[in-house]
Design a protein around this motif. Structure first.
Motif, PDB file in Angstrom:
ATOM      1  N   UNK A   1     -28.618  -0.868   5.965  1.00 18.62           N
ATOM      2  CA  UNK A   1     -29.712   0.353   6.088  1.00 18.62           C
ATOM      3  C   UNK A   1     -30.024  -0.242   7.050  1.00 18.62           C
ATOM      4  N   UNK A   2     -29.868   0.059   8.846  1.00 22.75           N
ATOM      5  CA  UNK A   2     -31.565  -0.513   9.380  1.00 22.75           C
ATOM      6  C   UNK A   2     -32.292   1.075   8.954  1.00 22.75           C
ATOM      7  N   UNK A   3     -31.699   1.795   9.547  1.00 26.45           N
ATOM      8  CA  UNK A   3     -32.147   3.306   9.899  1.00 26.45           C
ATOM      9  C   UNK A   3     -31.037   4.402   8.897  1.00 26.45           C
ATOM     10  N   UNK A   4     -32.303   5.523   7.959  1.00 29.20           N
ATOM     11  CA  UNK A   4     -32.035   6.686   7.932  1.00 29.20           C
ATOM     12  C   UNK A   4     -33.022   7.664   7.986  1.00 29.20           C
TER      13      UNK A   4
ATOM     14  N   UNK B   1     -27.687   4.464  10.243  1.00 37.90           N
ATOM     15  CA  UNK B   1     -27.541   3.274  11.046  1.00 37.90           C
ATOM     16  C   UNK B   1     -27.174   2.128  10.603  1.00 37.90           C
ATOM     17  N   UNK B   2     -25.819   1.424  10.250  1.00 36.80           N
ATOM     18  CA  UNK B   2     -25.837   0.113   9.441  1.00 36.80           C
ATOM     19  C   UNK B   2     -25.383  -0.936  10.520  1.00 36.80           C
ATOM     20  N   UNK B   3     -26.052  -2.025   9.796  1.00 36.92           N
ATOM     21  CA  UNK B   3     -25.312  -3.576  10.500  1.00 36.92           C
ATOM     22  C   UNK B   3     -24.337  -4.392   9.342  1.00 36.92           C
ATOM     23  N   UNK B   4     -22.906  -4.337  10.084  1.00 31.48           N
ATOM     24  CA  UNK B   4     -22.216  -5.345   9.565  1.00 31.48           C
ATOM     25  C   UNK B   4     -21.677  -6.580   9.935  1.00 31.48           C
TER      26      UNK B   4
ATOM     27  N   UNK C   1     -41.398   0.698  14.701  1.00 35.81           N
ATOM     28  CA  UNK C   1     -40.025   0.335  14.952  1.00 35.81           C
ATOM     29  C   UNK C   1     -39.398   1.335  15.042  1.00 35.81           C
ATOM     30  N   UNK C   2     -40.016   2.342  15.393  1.00 38.38           N
ATOM     31  CA  UNK C   2     -39.115   3.130  16.011  1.00 38.38           C
ATOM     32  C   UNK C   2     -40.022   4.805  16.786  1.00 38.38           C
TER      33      UNK C   2
ATOM     34  N   UNK D   1     -35.366   2.192  17.959  1.00 43.30           N
ATOM     35  CA  UNK D   1     -35.058   1.278  16.606  1.00 43.30           C
ATOM     36  C   UNK D   1     -34.446   0.140  17.066  1.00 43.30           C
ATOM     37  N   UNK D   2     -36.057  -0.504  16.614  1.00 40.60           N
ATOM     38  CA  UNK D   2     -36.383  -2.242  16.575  1.00 40.60           C
ATOM     39  C   UNK D   2     -34.668  -2.496  15.450  1.00 40.60           C
ATOM     40  N   UNK D   3     -34.627  -3.261  16.302  1.00 44.53           N
ATOM     41  CA  UNK D   3     -32.793  -4.103  15.366  1.00 44.53           C
ATOM     42  C   UNK D   3     -32.919  -4.450  14.214  1.00 44.53           C
ATOM     43  N   UNK D   4     -33.941  -5.080  14.303  1.00 48.21           N
ATOM     44  CA  UNK D   4     -34.138  -5.413  12.549  1.00 48.21           C
ATOM     45  C   UNK D   4     -35.080  -4.570  12.286  1.00 48.21           C
ATOM     46  N   UNK D   5     -34.901  -3.650  11.927  1.00 48.31           N
ATOM     47  CA  UNK D   5     -35.874  -2.283  10.676  1.00 48.31           C
ATOM     48  C   UNK D   5     -35.040  -2.644   9.693  1.00 48.31           C
TER      49      UNK D   5
END
Length: 371
Positions: A188-191, A176-179, A236-237, A221-225
């Protein structure tokens, strides 16, 4: 001897990993067999194929990306169909930004922005390998799933083939990525997902729901992870749904807050090979027409944020087995699918006026957010 050598030694694109697959639950309990999705109406797409994700726009029209690379726009009843934009790739998840532009997760071209006039442009350098679904936070940040960093639609025969290879391998490279459009920064938020797929924001905007197709799960999943590995225990998940009866796909949010999940296929004999990576290599050497396919069942479900199943709709006839998701708009429930030449829909209780206003306004707290 030649056949044995072929089945044992012919190169395949996967390097399979063993994992502990749970026993398939079948269609029981909350997912007991039913026919609520049977007999869906059809909106023909006139030669286009694969409305994999459907989005209600701020203009009251429907938008869907198809296999040709086109994004179609139409009235809610399917009339007035036109090509709104052409990405040149495979548009999957979509969401409207506050400025009226359409943000697209394209499985081939990456993260795109489509202006109200249909002009397509890439968003910064956020060109990942296999983008799938997208959601937009209240502050304008874009959250997107990258299904796999190992297999890409461009190199491996399209989205369905790339997804199949990723699930067969089980190397769990989905992310999961944040742009951030303001800074053009990618985070990268989570992998650690086995085929990361659908994504949707929680009502308070503090969390992301993510479907993990390859292991039959839905996460919160926490958005600030930050660089969270979901394979390791973390506060956080958490898993909202585990051991689902099919491959969870698109996640969308209805105006009343209900989350909808589609199943892009049914469980099959792959589970029995979970601890036998060698057998998965052998299977890839067998012609596809000899593969044992599970009985096709169209399937979508609705649930609340606390993980309560609110509705479960199935089509045991399998008229559209790749029911990748569902979108609520006005008095209809539109059924996404990855391989059909029509968009399905069934009657749905009319939305309240304030809820309908919310979904058409582009408010990310109420809008359908992902494939």
């Amino acid at each position: 001897m030649i056949l044995a050598s072929y089945l044992g030694l012919w190169p395949v694109p996967i390097d399979p990993v063993g994992w502990d697959a749970p026993s398939a639950p079948g269609y029981t309990g909350e997912h007991a067999a039913n026919s609520k999705l049977a007999g869906a109406q059809r909106i023909e797409l006139h030669g286009e194929v694969g409305p994999e994700h459907v989005l209600a726009g701020p203009d009251g029209k429907l938008y869907t990306g198809v296999r040709s690379g086109n994004i179609l726009r139409m009235n809610p009843d399917g009339s007035g169909q036109e090509v709104f934009a052409a990405t040149g790739g495979r548009p999957l998840g979509m969401a409207f930004a506050a400025d009226g532009s359409l943000v697209v997760a394209d499985g081939v071209k990456g993260l795109l922005s489509v202006a109200p006039g249909g002009q397509v442009s890439a968003l910064g350098d956020a060109q990942a390998r296999f983008l799938n679904a997208v959601a937009i936070g209240a502050g304008g940040k874009i959250y997107v799933t990258e299904s796999s960093t190992r297999f890409t639609p461009a190199r491996h025969g399209g989205t369905v083939e790339a997804a199949m290879l990723d699930v067969m391998e089980q190397s769990a490279t989905g992310r999961v990525l944040e742009y951030d459009p303001a800074t053009k920064a990618l985070r990268e938020v989570a992998t650690g997902f086995s085929l990361a797929n659908g994504i949707a924001l929680s009502a308070d905007g503090a969390s992301l729901f993510v479907s993990e197709s390859g292991r039959y799960r839905v996460w919160k999943i926490a958005i600030d992870a930050d660089q969270l590995d979901v394979g390791k225990q973390s506060a956080q998940a958490r898993i909202v749904f585990d051991n689902l009866p099919g491959y969870p796909d698109n996640l969308t949010r209805a105006p009343d807050g209900t989350l909808w999940l589609g199943f892009g296929g049914q469980r099959n004999d792959l589970d029995q090979m979970a601890r036998r990576p060698f057998l998965r290599r052998v299977v890839l050497r067998i012609p596809r027409f000899l593969w044992a396919a599970p009985k096709a069942v169209g399937h979508v479900m609705a649930f609340s944020e606390d993980g309560k199943v609110l509705d479960d709709l199935q089509d045991p006839a399998g008229a559209s087995p790749l029911t990748t998701g569902a979108t609520v708009s006005a008095a209809r429930l539109y059924i996404h699918n990855a391989d059909g030449g029509a968009l399905g829909w069934i009657a749905h209780p009319p939305l309240a006026a304030d809820a309908l206003t919310g979904v058409l306004s582009g408010n990310p707290r109420s809008e359908a957010a992902a494939p």
